[in-house]
Design an enzyme around this catalytic site. Sequence first.
Site, PDB file in Angstrom:
ATOM      1  N   CYS A 501       0.838  -1.187   0.000  1.00  0.00           N
ATOM      2  CA  CYS A 501       0.000   0.000   0.000  1.00  0.00           C
ATOM      3  C   CYS A 501       0.877   1.242   0.000  1.00  0.00           C
ATOM      4  O   CYS A 501       0.713   2.144  -0.842  1.00  0.00           O
ATOM      5  CB  CYS A 501      -0.920  -0.021   1.208  1.00  0.00           C
ATOM      6  N   GLU A 571      -4.856  -4.828  -3.997  1.00  0.00           N
ATOM      7  CA  GLU A 571      -4.827  -3.402  -4.312  1.00  0.00           C
ATOM      8  C   GLU A 571      -5.426  -3.152  -5.699  1.00  0.00           C
ATOM      9  O   GLU A 571      -6.186  -2.201  -5.903  1.00  0.00           O
ATOM     10  CB  GLU A 571      -3.389  -2.864  -4.254  1.00  0.00           C
TER      11      GLU A 571
END
Lengths: 585, 585
Positions: A501, A571
């Site tokens: 992230c 993601e």
Amino acid sequence: MLPYMKHTGYVNTQQVLVNTAPPYVALRANERLASVMTVATSDCSGGAGIEADLKTFTAHKCYGLTCMAALTAQTPQGVYSIHEVPREHFELALKSNLRDMQVDAIKTGMLTKNAVGVLLEVMSGLKAEERPPIVVDPVLVASSGASLVRDESVIQDIKRLAPLATLITPNVHEASQLLGCTEQELQLDNVENMISKAQELQIVTQCPNVLLKGGHAPWTDVRGKRYVTDVLYTKNGNCVVYLSDCCDSKNTHGTGCTLASAIASNLAHGENLEHAVYGAIQYVHNAIEIGCSVSKAHIKENGPINHVYGIKTPLREMVKDLCYSAHALAIDSQDNLPEDDAPKGNSTRSSSTSSLVSQIRDSGHFFEYLVSDPRVKPHWESYTKHDFVKRVADGTLEREKFKFFLEQDYAYLDNYAQVHCIAASKAPTTSDFDKSVQIVTSIKTEMERHREKMMKHFRIPDMKHFDEIKMGSALKNYARFFDDVAKNGSWIHLCAALSPCLMGYGHALDNFKDAITVDKDDIYYSWCQDYLAPWYRDAMQEGLVLLDRVCQMTDDWDSLCEIYATVCKLETAFWDAALQYEASR
Amino acid sequence: MLPYMKHTGYVNTQQVLVNTAPPYVALRANERLASVMTVATSDCSGGAGIEADLKTFTAHKCYGLTCMAALTAQTPQGVYSIHEVPREHFELALKSNLRDMQVDAIKTGMLTKNAVGVLLEVMSGLKAEERPPIVVDPVLVASSGASLVRDESVIQDIKRLAPLATLITPNVHEASQLLGCTEQELQLDNVENMISKAQELQIVTQCPNVLLKGGHAPWTDVRGKRYVTDVLYTKNGNCVVYLSDCCDSKNTHGTGCTLASAIASNLAHGENLEHAVYGAIQYVHNAIEIGCSVSKAHIKENGPINHVYGIKTPLREMVKDLCYSAHALAIDSQDNLPEDDAPKGNSTRSSSTSSLVSQIRDSGHFFEYLVSDPRVKPHWESYTKHDFVKRVADGTLEREKFKFFLEQDYAYLDNYAQVHCIAASKAPTTSDFDKSVQIVTSIKTEMERHREKMMKHFRIPDMKHFDEIKMGSALKNYARFFDDVAKNGSWIHLCAALSPCLMGYGHALDNFKDAITVDKDDIYYSWCQDYLAPWYRDAMQEGLVLLDRVCQMTDDWDSLCEIYATVCKLETAFWDAALQYEASR
């Protein structure tokens, strides 16, 4: 500390105090375990029969009892011998279990003529309210293909037993036999037909509830994905359709036994039927998908499923216990005990690449190693070159999609902070601990900024809005993975899971920084600039240093690659979900 | 979201997506499970025999196989029928398992003449390096007292088998039979004798390693505590003496089978023998101590042990899963599913006291309720009226004891901060989360103050000292309990576990504030004043408010009482340890 030991004449004597049970667990002393009896046949190779049943009961925290109708000497390869247990012995086992032991549920599997006779006699002798729920797996042939009980009247026997049962769980083949038709004639090619056949089975067997299993005949959806449909038709005419992904596994030995045993276990725990079936389907699904390898190389298919996928190894847990006192014994086994139950991939590093390992350990660049690993690379690419970022940068992304993304991202940060708390609790040094706590505090600050921005740009009237954000499925999947690593992984694994992230947003903006053509007053512009800002670059730099430390602490780089790849996929899916979002009208 | 479902003619139809396996766990696809085969007899009631063996293998995350010599219809009450499996069938089961399946270890229990013959033949046919480790439980009689195999030559059979085995695990009775003497003649009343008898057993049986089990003859130490001694004598002449607390349980059916199976499981996992035995003793010890209730009321003793104490119920875990989709099915079972696997005491609240419950919920005072509960009160009293505090207050406590206490307390704070991190990660609201993070920060500040004080008063030269503090056993026990509640408990349980430290120090100083006669410059004085200071009183006030919130969130106040009592005991032991501390010279 070891008060009992006097000096002995034996030189090589060590004394060890054995620890007591984990204290919190021990609070449940003398617990009334849910108990389940299997009335079935033994499979010595452990994949099916009473062996699979006992494994399933145990994995469900149930107490298992047995009453064996026959024994088989079999393996996934075939059935080599069948030995029927004498009627008198079977009867004594059944009756003494019911007289002396608590039996909260019964599961039946492969039976003999004698066994059905005794079982019917004993069960009909009980009042309905005294009779434990019975789950009948109407076994006709073993999954190895051999019919254990040649007597054709087995179908009649099952029909005699079914009215006393709570549930019968036929697969496609058994359903056709019970309905007296061929599998083709069943036409189980859509949900309506399955429901209607389940209803017919209810009438024919007089069993109040029917679970018609579609595992042997998966369907394919419009996107080409194969899935399995199981239909529960209940005594009240209610129907539940369970849809699960199809596992492409050849190891499905004992799935029928296991499913019925898992349902019986859940019923014994007091769950309702719909839930009991759900839990059992997921358990079997997981046991197939995770799988295991326990047969010898010449066995190519029909291997057993993994009944124990959710269980931890007691000794490994004991060694982690603060009060464990047998470390001194571990002279040569210390190395055998892995640091934790981390998933071990097959090491892909050959001796030629091990020089790369020491090179990376000496000079850093573990991040580069991770994102160029063939398992990670494609997912890292699709993540950091995602169209979502491009469309924010050039301002073409629909506002409502961006709003949805920001809301999901806000909820994500909440979860991200939680996981950092757990990372803090697992931190190996005080300085790691402090850093994690700092990160939590700065995530909290970021969330505040997030709220302010959103309130301004999207005219959100009050804070309540943020508490009411519903997690979308991409976020749920992501949070679920975090939760899983937090519970089961080490600090090292958490570091790997938390890294993509941080690193990915920075790299994505690097990739698209020349494409930022959106107006400078736009929230899209400031969103882009955040990840290009010096404070963010500093955080990324710290992230690099952390990964370089992490790679010193473990040899199991494969697990870290797997985790990195998984999070990159999550993601990507997170941004996919934003692009696919359509506001409901 | 549920794309496959067309409208059906069936009105009451629900459709549910079945979740896949937890993602992190699923990384271990197709794992090579350690596998163990039991060669023994069935006990249909599940407490002993191959049933206990399979439960043990499963609880050890092993894959279990069976090869049955006989079946018994038995319960804790007695043996009702014995059926011997024909030699040919036994032989086929054994040979097909060894041919087609991986077998990493073998455990033998109750055998028949035929079974021993076949086993010997097959095992001697294998080269030593091909033979899996064999653990022989030399069963002569069942714990129900009945001898299953009447043939006296069973002792000779065991002696024939033992040289091929890795370990033999006789109890006192079996040892006497193998050595040809009476139990009295063994004179197992001290460690030296046990070691010497284990050595004799090694010679007599020619089994390279012997575990002589003392569970049937516990000893009593000088403080009157009963304990069990097990002695492992190995092929290298090394000896390990395992000491464990004696459990006063009448439910010890199947302990011998379980111990040997647990050892075999650990060996199959690749552990060394000393560790494998340690793990097995603790597992059996826990299984006895935690116990379970599964026999009917007329069965007073010899009930089964709890093989599944460490296992979680899969369906409960699934329901907690973020991606669980079957909530809609839970119409009437939502109530059946407890919030978590919290230990449930038998509720002690009668209907007359339930008005007290609503009174407390309305007006607060849950803290007062907790400390006046009969399970908590004695421990709260001994904690908050502890001599340690009195001796700090009047200055009579030896300096080195106080220094030891401060060091342990410093290490405690480190752990306390970690547990607050986990509480943060489980916090139900953002404000609870923020509070936990604040507490972590203030604990860190307190630790700094702690260090400064200690460096000044005890002339500690550098910070390294604090990193090198060794946890004493009182602290280890305390930290272990925290860890356990953090892992297995809910936020509510953590709140209860974290409370006694905060509240108790304040109350202890209240109790002794008139006894503070120590000089005002003394570190003892400032230590006392810290817990009487306004900032500490504010923290206590917040602690009261928190407990009043907690009691609104659960009906299971019994668990909270149990936890509170346990932590009060641990706090008392913590101060006891300081008083008992003697600096080593």
